[in-house]
Motif scaffolding. Structure first.
Motif, PDB file in Angstrom:
ATOM      1  N   ASP A 125      35.566  46.873 -59.622  1.00 41.64           N
ATOM      2  CA  ASP A 125      36.131  46.726 -58.281  1.00 41.64           C
ATOM      3  C   ASP A 125      37.125  45.572 -58.217  1.00 41.64           C
ATOM      4  N   TYR A 126      36.902  44.511 -58.991  1.00 43.82           N
ATOM      5  CA  TYR A 126      37.902  43.439 -59.054  1.00 43.82           C
ATOM      6  C   TYR A 126      39.250  44.014 -59.501  1.00 43.82           C
ATOM      7  N   TYR A 127      39.238  44.787 -60.584  1.00 42.21           N
ATOM      8  CA  TYR A 127      40.498  45.304 -61.119  1.00 42.21           C
ATOM      9  C   TYR A 127      41.130  46.334 -60.178  1.00 42.21           C
ATOM     10  N   PHE A 128      40.304  47.086 -59.445  1.00 45.44           N
ATOM     11  CA  PHE A 128      40.841  48.011 -58.448  1.00 45.44           C
ATOM     12  C   PHE A 128      41.551  47.237 -57.340  1.00 45.44           C
ATOM     13  N   LEU A 129      40.948  46.162 -56.876  1.00 40.18           N
ATOM     14  CA  LEU A 129      41.567  45.338 -55.833  1.00 40.18           C
ATOM     15  C   LEU A 129      42.859  44.692 -56.340  1.00 40.18           C
ATOM     16  N   GLN A 169      42.409  47.239 -43.651  1.00 38.72           N
ATOM     17  CA  GLN A 169      43.467  47.668 -44.567  1.00 38.72           C
ATOM     18  C   GLN A 169      43.010  48.821 -45.461  1.00 38.72           C
ATOM     19  N   LEU A 170      41.796  48.731 -45.974  1.00 36.41           N
ATOM     20  CA  LEU A 170      41.302  49.757 -46.889  1.00 36.41           C
ATOM     21  C   LEU A 170      41.045  51.076 -46.156  1.00 36.41           C
ATOM     22  N   ALA A 171      40.491  50.993 -44.960  1.00 38.92           N
ATOM     23  CA  ALA A 171      40.236  52.215 -44.199  1.00 38.92           C
ATOM     24  C   ALA A 171      41.545  52.918 -43.831  1.00 38.92           C
ATOM     25  N   LYS A 172      42.545  52.148 -43.443  1.00 41.72           N
ATOM     26  CA  LYS A 172      43.850  52.744 -43.136  1.00 41.72           C
ATOM     27  C   LYS A 172      44.507  53.327 -44.388  1.00 41.72           C
ATOM     28  N   LEU A 173      44.342  52.640 -45.518  1.00 41.18           N
ATOM     29  CA  LEU A 173      44.889  53.138 -46.771  1.00 41.18           C
ATOM     30  C   LEU A 173      44.317  54.515 -47.103  1.00 41.18           C
ATOM     31  N   GLY A 174      43.046  54.728 -46.760  1.00 35.60           N
ATOM     32  CA  GLY A 174      42.403  56.009 -47.035  1.00 35.60           C
ATOM     33  C   GLY A 174      42.617  57.059 -45.964  1.00 35.60           C
ATOM     34  N   GLY A 175      43.412  56.742 -44.946  1.00 35.70           N
ATOM     35  CA  GLY A 175      43.751  57.735 -43.935  1.00 35.70           C
ATOM     36  C   GLY A 175      42.800  57.830 -42.760  1.00 35.70           C
ATOM     37  N   ALA A 176      41.908  56.858 -42.589  1.00 34.14           N
ATOM     38  CA  ALA A 176      40.970  56.888 -41.470  1.00 34.14           C
ATOM     39  C   ALA A 176      41.656  56.494 -40.168  1.00 34.14           C
ATOM     40  N   ALA A 190      33.825  44.999 -48.010  1.00 35.88           N
ATOM     41  CA  ALA A 190      34.746  45.908 -47.340  1.00 35.88           C
ATOM     42  C   ALA A 190      34.994  47.160 -48.170  1.00 35.88           C
ATOM     43  N   LEU A 191      35.310  46.973 -49.437  1.00 32.11           N
ATOM     44  CA  LEU A 191      35.635  48.104 -50.310  1.00 32.11           C
ATOM     45  C   LEU A 191      34.461  49.070 -50.423  1.00 32.11           C
ATOM     46  N   GLN A 192      33.294  48.559 -50.716  1.00 32.47           N
ATOM     47  CA  GLN A 192      32.153  49.435 -50.949  1.00 32.47           C
ATOM     48  C   GLN A 192      31.657  50.105 -49.674  1.00 32.47           C
ATOM     49  N   SER A 193      31.772  49.431 -48.533  1.00 31.56           N
ATOM     50  CA  SER A 193      31.365  50.066 -47.279  1.00 31.56           C
ATOM     51  C   SER A 193      32.348  51.153 -46.873  1.00 31.56           C
ATOM     52  N   VAL A 194      33.646  50.909 -47.054  1.00 32.91           N
ATOM     53  CA  VAL A 194      34.666  51.906 -46.693  1.00 32.91           C
ATOM     54  C   VAL A 194      34.641  53.086 -47.663  1.00 32.91           C
ATOM     55  N   ARG A 195      34.665  52.793 -48.948  1.00 35.65           N
ATOM     56  CA  ARG A 195      34.767  53.858 -49.972  1.00 35.65           C
ATOM     57  C   ARG A 195      33.447  54.587 -50.191  1.00 35.65           C
ATOM     58  N   ASP A 196      32.366  53.825 -50.335  1.00 34.96           N
ATOM     59  CA  ASP A 196      31.104  54.430 -50.758  1.00 34.96           C
ATOM     60  C   ASP A 196      30.232  54.899 -49.599  1.00 34.96           C
ATOM     61  N   ALA A 240      31.356  54.944 -45.966  1.00 35.33           N
ATOM     62  CA  ALA A 240      32.127  55.701 -44.980  1.00 35.33           C
ATOM     63  C   ALA A 240      32.832  56.894 -45.620  1.00 35.33           C
ATOM     64  N   ALA A 241      32.791  56.974 -46.958  1.00 29.49           N
ATOM     65  CA  ALA A 241      33.358  58.095 -47.715  1.00 29.49           C
ATOM     66  C   ALA A 241      34.845  58.281 -47.447  1.00 29.49           C
ATOM     67  N   VAL A 242      35.553  57.165 -47.331  1.00 30.59           N
ATOM     68  CA  VAL A 242      37.012  57.207 -47.175  1.00 30.59           C
ATOM     69  C   VAL A 242      37.631  57.191 -48.570  1.00 30.59           C
ATOM     70  N   PRO A 243      38.405  58.202 -48.930  1.00 27.53           N
ATOM     71  CA  PRO A 243      38.959  58.261 -50.287  1.00 27.53           C
ATOM     72  C   PRO A 243      40.076  57.235 -50.487  1.00 27.53           C
ATOM     73  N   LEU A 244      39.992  56.485 -51.570  1.00 30.20           N
ATOM     74  CA  LEU A 244      41.015  55.491 -51.885  1.00 30.20           C
ATOM     75  C   LEU A 244      41.725  55.835 -53.192  1.00 30.20           C
ATOM     76  N   ASN A 245      41.596  57.096 -53.590  1.00 32.35           N
ATOM     77  CA  ASN A 245      42.212  57.560 -54.837  1.00 32.35           C
ATOM     78  C   ASN A 245      43.425  58.443 -54.607  1.00 32.35           C
ATOM     79  N   GLY A 246      43.953  58.421 -53.383  1.00 33.25           N
ATOM     80  CA  GLY A 246      45.121  59.224 -53.066  1.00 33.25           C
ATOM     81  C   GLY A 246      44.799  60.566 -52.448  1.00 33.25           C
TER      82      GLY A 246
END
Length: 334
Positions: A284-288, A174-181, A136-142, A144-150
């Protein structure tokens, strides 16, 4: 420490839950760059039973009999040569990879895919990370290019997540919504629909209805990215709902989907279908963990079983109706 352990194995392809056997086998010998973990919990992933079913016959598993189970949480009880980043007694999580071994009381884990579990993260929660969360994390962030860094995007991307009530889907929403998608999600059954709505998806489609089957967004939006979590859907079926440069990230590659992906990648169209496999890593573990600590990421657990009930967990995973993760408790959980 004991010299033998309880484990669950299968000795050949096929057989489903009935093909699993409870055995007493030697505790693995710890080796260079590995730690020995007393497994508290392991979560089920579809690839566990797909490998048993012959999905990658002659490649996986590496040998029979095979102890499945990839994503574990537990306590370090042995250190291999060269291990300096862990100590005996550390609470950890690990992604064991294709070698498996998690459906047992003890397992070997390579230090490159093992992370210390923070206080406040239970063994059951920790075991639910790994393959599903990385996907989920890598598909959304890497992809789909959804920023998860604020960082906020001027134009929110439109993302469709199929089978969004499953293990990967609940993380991805959850991750996609967190990034504003803007998130459209598909699933079926009333309890699944309510769950996905509670995760704040903007649109939730019942995949058993004509609208859900067509994947058409109720708002008329075309999708910049489709994260395909569940069963195979032909690229031709999804393509009409994509934006001109939209792409499908296929998280469940199969022979059919690989052919479809190859055809799309070879075409002149800017719409593509991309097969994707996650990469396990400690960063990525520590990011989660950080997102969990900030209450920005919830772990959805469908059901819990004891090691002696492994067949029930296996059957539940095969049935495909779980909301979130299925977990097996191998020893006492903390």
């Amino acid at each position: 420490m004991t010299k033998t352990m309880r484990a669950v194995q299968y000795s050949g392809y096929g057989g489903g839950a009935a093909g699993l056997k409870h055995v007493e086998i030697p505790v693995p010998v710890v080796k260079k760059d590995y730690v020995l973990i007393q497994v508290e919990a392991v979560s089920m992933n579809p690839h566990d039973w797909k490998i048993q079913d012959g999905y990658m016959r002659h490649v996986l598993p590496p040998r029979f009999p095979h102890t499945p189970g990839t994503d574990v949480a537990g306590e370090v009880v042995g250190l291999g040569l060269g291990v300096t980043t862990f100590s005996l007694g550390d609470k950890v999580v690990s992604c064991l990879g294709t070698s498996g071994g998690g459906l047992a009381e003890y397992a070997l884990a390579h230090i490159s895919t093992t992370a210390k579990r923070p206080l406040g993260v239970t063994a059951i929660e920790g075991a639910c990370l790994g393959d599903a969360a990385f996907s989920a994390l890598q598909s959304v962030r890497d992809w789909a290019a959804v920023p998860l860094n604020g960082r906020k995007l001027k134009v929110p991307p439109n993302i469709l997540i199929t089978d969004a009530s499953g293990a990967v889907g609940t993380f991805a929403v959850q991750l996609a919504k967190l990034g504003g998608a803007h998130v459209t999600a598909t699933c079926c059954e009333a309890k699944h629909l309510e769950l996905v709505k509670s995760l704040e998806a903007d649109e939730v489609l019942d995949s058993k209805t004509p609208g859900g089957e067509s994947l058409e967004s109720p708002s008329g939006k075309k999708y910049d990215t489709v994260i395909q979590c569940g069963e195979y859907l032909p690229f031709a079926h999804i393509k009409p709902q994509l934006s001109p440069t939209g792409k499908v990230i296929n998280l469940t590659p199969s022979p059919k989907s690989m052919l479809s992906s190859a055809a799309s990648l070879a075409s002149f169209s800017k719409q593509k279908c991309i097969p994707f496999m996650p990469s396990a890593n400690t960063t990525d573990y520590y990011f989660l963990f950080s997102l969990m600590h900030q209450k920005k990421l919830k772990i959805i657990v469908d059901s819990e079983f004891l090691l002696e009930q492994a067949e029930k967990a296996w059957a539940a995973s095969i049935a495909g109706h779980a909301s979130g993760k299925i977990v097996v408790k191998c020893t006492k959980c903390s």
